[in-house]
Design an enzyme around this catalytic site. Structure first.
Site, PDB file in Angstrom:
ATOM      1  N   ASP A  54       0.845  -1.179   0.000  1.00  0.00           N
ATOM      2  CA  ASP A  54       0.000   0.000   0.000  1.00  0.00           C
ATOM      3  C   ASP A  54       0.890   1.242   0.000  1.00  0.00           C
ATOM      4  O   ASP A  54       2.066   1.188   0.390  1.00  0.00           O
ATOM      5  CB  ASP A  54      -0.912   0.008   1.231  1.00  0.00           C
ATOM      6  CG  ASP A  54      -2.138   0.904   1.048  1.00  0.00           C
ATOM      7  OD1 ASP A  54      -2.336   1.429  -0.063  1.00  0.00           O
ATOM      8  OD2 ASP A  54      -2.898   1.074   2.023  1.00  0.00           O
ATOM      9  N   HIS A 115       0.681  -3.693   6.369  1.00  0.00           N
ATOM     10  CA  HIS A 115      -0.267  -4.022   5.300  1.00  0.00           C
ATOM     11  C   HIS A 115      -0.856  -2.699   4.793  1.00  0.00           C
ATOM     12  O   HIS A 115      -0.140  -1.895   4.221  1.00  0.00           O
ATOM     13  CB  HIS A 115      -1.326  -4.974   5.870  1.00  0.00           C
ATOM     14  CG  HIS A 115      -2.070  -5.778   4.867  1.00  0.00           C
ATOM     15  ND1 HIS A 115      -2.800  -6.897   5.194  1.00  0.00           N
ATOM     16  CD2 HIS A 115      -2.232  -5.634   3.538  1.00  0.00           C
ATOM     17  CE1 HIS A 115      -3.368  -7.408   4.114  1.00  0.00           C
ATOM     18  NE2 HIS A 115      -3.049  -6.639   3.098  1.00  0.00           N
ATOM     19  N   ILE A 117      -2.263   1.192   4.806  1.00  0.00           N
ATOM     20  CA  ILE A 117      -1.884   2.392   5.533  1.00  0.00           C
ATOM     21  C   ILE A 117      -2.833   3.534   5.182  1.00  0.00           C
ATOM     22  O   ILE A 117      -3.487   3.530   4.135  1.00  0.00           O
ATOM     23  CB  ILE A 117      -0.432   2.829   5.239  1.00  0.00           C
ATOM     24  CG1 ILE A 117      -0.249   3.211   3.770  1.00  0.00           C
ATOM     25  CG2 ILE A 117       0.550   1.757   5.650  1.00  0.00           C
ATOM     26  CD1 ILE A 117       1.135   3.765   3.450  1.00  0.00           C
ATOM     27  N   ASP A 169      -7.095  -3.265   5.230  1.00  0.00           N
ATOM     28  CA  ASP A 169      -6.834  -1.864   4.905  1.00  0.00           C
ATOM     29  C   ASP A 169      -7.677  -0.974   5.812  1.00  0.00           C
ATOM     30  O   ASP A 169      -8.606  -1.441   6.492  1.00  0.00           O
ATOM     31  CB  ASP A 169      -7.166  -1.607   3.430  1.00  0.00           C
ATOM     32  CG  ASP A 169      -6.609  -0.293   2.920  1.00  0.00           C
ATOM     33  OD1 ASP A 169      -5.694   0.258   3.557  1.00  0.00           O
ATOM     34  OD2 ASP A 169      -7.082   0.193   1.879  1.00  0.00           O
ATOM     35  N   ASP A 269      -7.974  -4.437  -5.635  1.00  0.00           N
ATOM     36  CA  ASP A 269      -7.256  -4.447  -4.362  1.00  0.00           C
ATOM     37  C   ASP A 269      -7.386  -3.078  -3.689  1.00  0.00           C
ATOM     38  O   ASP A 269      -8.469  -2.698  -3.280  1.00  0.00           O
ATOM     39  CB  ASP A 269      -5.789  -4.843  -4.604  1.00  0.00           C
ATOM     40  CG  ASP A 269      -5.105  -5.407  -3.369  1.00  0.00           C
ATOM     41  OD1 ASP A 269      -5.200  -4.772  -2.307  1.00  0.00           O
ATOM     42  OD2 ASP A 269      -4.462  -6.462  -3.463  1.00  0.00           O
TER      43      ASP A 269
END
Length: 355
Positions: A54, A115, A117, A169, A269
């Site tokens: 990310d 993962h 952010i 996320d 994603d």
């Protein structure tokens, strides 16, 4: 009679498996071959070799990268090393990345596994970075204060909650306030694999604040990226294995109301939103099987979508970049700043392009 019963049950089991196998392959886009869409002015970013799952770009052009994710069932080139946060200044003529030092007496950098952010800028222009992390493959949100002069992150707090078991996320709406996606319902890895295979669509979105934590949306087949419109009125959610972007209206009490969904022929994603135009930029997986069953001889491809006027009846969807894995393995995120684009991946490299 017993043999007949056994054979009947076996036949039913095989039929059940075959039916779900077909559905699983369709959800993974397993038969899709990517058609190349090239950009002329792109180069790999030096210093990113283990993914940039990310990224987020501040209005001043400073970009944060989440690097070194270790995720169950997904390839990692450095499985024994902790992750890190990288910084790039996109105003530079030939931008490079540097690793941000992380400080704080209660922060364990050795188990850091970043993962998704998100950033939040306070009224006094203090920038806070919220990071989903998976220490020992659990889920936390790590809250940092960005110290620009020192090029460092000061760790302020670790957030854990029973409603945040499988974080993917998040999008910050305050220093300690955010919406977050759980990409699975089950925590146990064996049950997670069956949840994924059967397409149970039990993942969800949670609103978190220190005083109020609740599920605000559910029924997703792998809830993944989440972002927000520039006017803060709408929340965008990527449903990876349904190939959809969902638009929710946000209310003053932090509840969400579903407004519309956009079908995409790809596994969506992370979502980034251009603060100027409101366009969505989405990192995508053309063929999900190649992500979850990594083969270096047949690597996963990459795809970037630009979605314009998503609230309109017929939004414009453009494939800005696509390739079969010769350059990037498994794009997860794309974001733009003043005619330049960054593209990150789950576990491999990252790309810098001039549009």
């Amino acid at each position: 009679m017993v043999k007949l019963l056994v054979l009947t049950l076996l036949g039913l089991g095989l039929a059940f498996f075959r039916d779900h196998r077909s559905s699983y392959l369709a959800r993974m886009n397993a038969s899709r071959e990517i058609k190349s869409v090239e950009l002329p002015n792109c180069k790999l970013i030096k210093g990113i070799e283990t993914g940039a799952e990310d990224l987020e770009i501040l209005p001043n052009g400073l970009a944060f990268f989440s690097a070194g994710l270790r995720y169950p069932g997904v390839k990692s080139f450095e499985p024994d090393k902790p992750g890190k946060i990288l910084l790039m200044d996109m105003n530079e003529e030939d931008p490079t990345v540097l690793e941000l030092k992380m400080t704080g007496s209660n922060f364990d950098a050795s188990s850091f596994n970043p993962h998704g952010i998100s950033t939040f800028t306070d009224e006094d222009n203090t920038v806070y970075l919220l990071v989903v992390s998976h220490p020992d493959f659990k889920s936390t949100v790590e809250l940092f204060k960005f110290q620009e002069e020192e090029k460092s992150l000061l760790h302020l707090k670790t957030i854990r909650h029973e409603l945040l078991p499988n974080l993917n996320d998040l999008v910050a709406v305050g220093r300690e306030h955010f919406y977050a996606t759980n990409d699975h319902y089950f925590v146990d890895q064996y049950l997670r694999s069956w949840e994924l295979y059967l397409g149970l669509a039990w993942s969800n979105v949670v609103y978190y604040s220190p005083d109020d934590v609740r599920v605000v949306a559910s029924g997703f087949d792998f809830a993944n990226g989440i972002s927000m419109s520039p006017d803060r009125k709408y929340v965008y959610i990527a449903e990876l294995l349904a190939h959809k972007i969902h638009v929710y209206e946000k209310h003053a009490n932090w509840t969400l109301t579903p407004l519309k969904s956009l079908d995409c022929d790809t596994l969506v994603d992370n979502i980034s939103v251009d603060p100027v135009t409101g366009d969505l930029w989405v990192g995508c997986h053309p063929n999900g099987m190649k992500i979850f069953s990594y083969d270096p001889e047949n690597p996963p491809g990459s795809e970037v979508l630009q979605i314009q006027n998503i609230l309109a009846e017929d939004p414009k969807v453009t494939v800005v970049y696509a390739e079969d894995g010769k350059v990037l393995h498994g794009s997860t995120v794309a974001s733009v700043y003043k005619g330049k684009m960054l593209v990150g991946t789950v576990f491999q490299k990252a790309l810098y392009c001039e549009l």
